[in-house]
Design a protein around this motif. Structure first.
Motif, PDB file in Angstrom:
ATOM      1  N   UNK A  94       0.847  -1.186   0.000  1.00  0.00           N
ATOM      2  CA  UNK A  94       0.000   0.000   0.000  1.00  0.00           C
ATOM      3  C   UNK A  94       0.887   1.243   0.000  1.00  0.00           C
ATOM      4  N   UNK A  95       0.333   2.345  -0.454  1.00  0.00           N
ATOM      5  CA  UNK A  95       1.009   3.634  -0.347  1.00  0.00           C
ATOM      6  C   UNK A  95       0.001   4.608   0.232  1.00  0.00           C
ATOM      7  N   UNK A  96       0.351   5.243   1.338  1.00  0.00           N
ATOM      8  CA  UNK A  96      -0.578   6.158   2.006  1.00  0.00           C
ATOM      9  C   UNK A  96       0.077   7.515   2.236  1.00  0.00           C
ATOM     10  N   UNK A  97      -0.748   8.515   2.410  1.00  0.00           N
ATOM     11  CA  UNK A  97      -0.254   9.865   2.686  1.00  0.00           C
ATOM     12  C   UNK A  97      -1.240  10.565   3.606  1.00  0.00           C
ATOM     13  N   UNK A  98      -0.796  11.689   4.152  1.00  0.00           N
ATOM     14  CA  UNK A  98      -1.611  12.453   5.097  1.00  0.00           C
ATOM     15  C   UNK A  98      -1.721  13.888   4.603  1.00  0.00           C
ATOM     16  N   UNK A  99      -2.892  14.443   4.762  1.00  0.00           N
ATOM     17  CA  UNK A  99      -3.118  15.815   4.315  1.00  0.00           C
ATOM     18  C   UNK A  99      -2.157  16.798   4.978  1.00  0.00           C
ATOM     19  N   UNK A 100      -1.740  16.466   6.201  1.00  0.00           N
ATOM     20  CA  UNK A 100      -0.839  17.365   6.931  1.00  0.00           C
ATOM     21  C   UNK A 100       0.533  17.466   6.270  1.00  0.00           C
ATOM     22  N   UNK A 101       0.880  16.503   5.416  1.00  0.00           N
ATOM     23  CA  UNK A 101       2.194  16.495   4.763  1.00  0.00           C
ATOM     24  C   UNK A 101       2.156  17.137   3.372  1.00  0.00           C
ATOM     25  N   UNK A 129      -3.422  16.363  -6.200  1.00  0.00           N
ATOM     26  CA  UNK A 129      -2.002  16.189  -6.520  1.00  0.00           C
ATOM     27  C   UNK A 129      -1.635  14.701  -6.585  1.00  0.00           C
ATOM     28  N   UNK A 130      -2.132  13.897  -5.604  1.00  0.00           N
ATOM     29  CA  UNK A 130      -1.816  12.469  -5.582  1.00  0.00           C
ATOM     30  C   UNK A 130      -2.355  11.755  -6.820  1.00  0.00           C
ATOM     31  N   UNK A 131      -3.394  12.311  -7.426  1.00  0.00           N
ATOM     32  CA  UNK A 131      -3.967  11.706  -8.625  1.00  0.00           C
ATOM     33  C   UNK A 131      -3.076  11.915  -9.847  1.00  0.00           C
ATOM     34  N   UNK A 132      -2.080  12.783  -9.718  1.00  0.00           N
ATOM     35  CA  UNK A 132      -1.140  13.021 -10.820  1.00  0.00           C
ATOM     36  C   UNK A 132       0.100  12.131 -10.730  1.00  0.00           C
ATOM     37  N   UNK A 133       0.187  11.326  -9.658  1.00  0.00           N
ATOM     38  CA  UNK A 133       1.344  10.449  -9.461  1.00  0.00           C
ATOM     39  C   UNK A 133       0.931   9.017  -9.777  1.00  0.00           C
ATOM     40  N   UNK A 150      -1.157  -1.220 -11.325  1.00  0.00           N
ATOM     41  CA  UNK A 150      -0.944   0.070 -11.975  1.00  0.00           C
ATOM     42  C   UNK A 150      -2.119   0.967 -11.629  1.00  0.00           C
ATOM     43  N   UNK A 151      -1.820   2.159 -11.175  1.00  0.00           N
ATOM     44  CA  UNK A 151      -2.870   3.108 -10.811  1.00  0.00           C
ATOM     45  C   UNK A 151      -2.222   4.366 -10.293  1.00  0.00           C
ATOM     46  N   UNK A 152      -2.974   5.163  -9.560  1.00  0.00           N
ATOM     47  CA  UNK A 152      -2.435   6.412  -9.021  1.00  0.00           C
ATOM     48  C   UNK A 152      -2.220   6.294  -7.516  1.00  0.00           C
ATOM     49  N   UNK A 153      -1.420   7.198  -7.005  1.00  0.00           N
ATOM     50  CA  UNK A 153      -1.187   7.251  -5.561  1.00  0.00           C
ATOM     51  C   UNK A 153      -2.507   7.486  -4.832  1.00  0.00           C
ATOM     52  N   UNK A 154      -3.377   8.288  -5.406  1.00  0.00           N
ATOM     53  CA  UNK A 154      -4.683   8.539  -4.795  1.00  0.00           C
ATOM     54  C   UNK A 154      -5.469   7.229  -4.651  1.00  0.00           C
ATOM     55  N   UNK A 155      -5.436   6.389  -5.666  1.00  0.00           N
ATOM     56  CA  UNK A 155      -6.169   5.120  -5.624  1.00  0.00           C
ATOM     57  C   UNK A 155      -5.580   4.171  -4.586  1.00  0.00           C
ATOM     58  N   UNK A 156      -4.239   4.103  -4.536  1.00  0.00           N
ATOM     59  CA  UNK A 156      -3.590   3.163  -3.626  1.00  0.00           C
ATOM     60  C   UNK A 156      -3.694   3.612  -2.173  1.00  0.00           C
ATOM     61  N   UNK A 157      -4.066   4.857  -1.970  1.00  0.00           N
ATOM     62  CA  UNK A 157      -4.255   5.385  -0.621  1.00  0.00           C
ATOM     63  C   UNK A 157      -5.595   4.964  -0.018  1.00  0.00           C
ATOM     64  N   UNK A 158      -6.520   4.485  -0.848  1.00  0.00           N
ATOM     65  CA  UNK A 158      -7.827   4.067  -0.335  1.00  0.00           C
ATOM     66  C   UNK A 158      -7.670   2.845   0.563  1.00  0.00           C
ATOM     67  N   UNK A 159      -8.441   2.813   1.640  1.00  0.00           N
ATOM     68  CA  UNK A 159      -8.279   1.766   2.653  1.00  0.00           C
ATOM     69  C   UNK A 159      -8.514   0.360   2.112  1.00  0.00           C
ATOM     70  N   UNK A 160      -9.351   0.219   1.101  1.00  0.00           N
ATOM     71  CA  UNK A 160      -9.690  -1.112   0.591  1.00  0.00           C
ATOM     72  C   UNK A 160      -8.801  -1.563  -0.557  1.00  0.00           C
TER      73      UNK A 160
END
Length: 245
Positions: A94-101, A129-133, A150-160
């Motif tokens: 998984x790849x996750x990020x936080x809005x605070x960063x 922005x994550x949807x552009x990665x 294959x997908x975007x960082x935004x997609x891989x950040x989803x919990x499921x």
């Protein structure tokens, strides 16, 4: 006294005698045997290492992923290593990020704010922005490599959402611990989409967490006498081997 009465008395006397014997104390041979056993859990331990077997530090990518332009990509190749005693069946990422960063380029706090043309200072969300990665993940060492996700960082950040299994099933059936600790190569490629337009200038995500989840094989019904330690270390998706001598 009749003969019949004498016989009855004899029988009653015998019974009384037996009851006295049965109610008394006596000694006899005895023996006690003690059998012991131990019960211990194995270890499931996934390690990430560079191709030269050195440990990967806190950052998956060594390069500073900054000052990127649309169309740029960076690829990291590393190894999944079984450092435990149990076989590993699957590994997911998984790849996750936080809005605070996240720092928007349109925010005066951005390090590049003063360098951005005013007409390009457009407010974006961290998800924009994550949807552009774009993220591509490959496994194996036999060409052509297997594309696991294959997908975007935004997609891989989803919990499921996770990638598919990263282990290479071509050799050794995933990641067994025995007879030797196995290692499977993985490639992760990040691409700043070529379609990203001017409104993303100066945007920055200071931290992305890459998480790897190791999963054991299913539990096995063993018969007493089987070499459990060996089997669970060398386990793969095949019928259980016969008992080793």
């Amino acid at each position: 006294m009749s003969v019949k009465t004498k016989v009855m008395m004899a029988v009653l006397s015998a019974a009384a005698g037996l009851s006295l014997v049965g109610g008394g104390t006596y000694a006899s041979f005895s023996d006690v045997e003690t059998a012991q056993g131990s019960y211990a859990a194995g270890t499931l331990n996934l390690e990430l290492k560079k191709l030269n077997d050195r440990e990967i530090g806190t950052n998956l990518f060594e390069s500073k992923l900054g000052n990127l332009k649309p169309g740029d990509s960076v690829e990291k190749v590393f190894k999944l290593v079984n450092g435990g005693t149990l076989s590993i069946r699957d590994v997911f990422m998984k790849a996750t990020y936080d809005n605070a960063d996240y720092v928007d380029g349109a925010n005066p706090a951005s390090a590049t704010y003063s360098k951005i043309d005013n007409k390009h200072k457009i407010v974006n969300s961290v998800d924009d922005f994550a949807d552009q990665i774009q993220i591509e993940v490959f496994s194996g060492e036999v060409l052509p490599l297997k594309q696991v996700w294959k997908g975007t960082l935004k997609e891989l950040n989803q919990s499921s959402v996770t990638t598919g299994d990263l282990t290479d099933n071509f050799y050794n059936y995933a990641l067994p611990a025995l007879p030797l600790a196995d290692a499977d190569p993985v490639r992760v490629r990040l691409t700043f989409k070529g379609t990203a337009d001017n409104k993303f200038q100066g945007d920055a995500l200071k931290k992305v967490n890459f998480q790897f989840f190791a999963v054991q094989h299913q539990g096995t019904n063993f018969d007493d006498g089987e070499d459990i330690e060996w089997y669970n270390g060398a386990q793969h998706d095949a019928p259980k081997p016969p008992t080793r001598p």
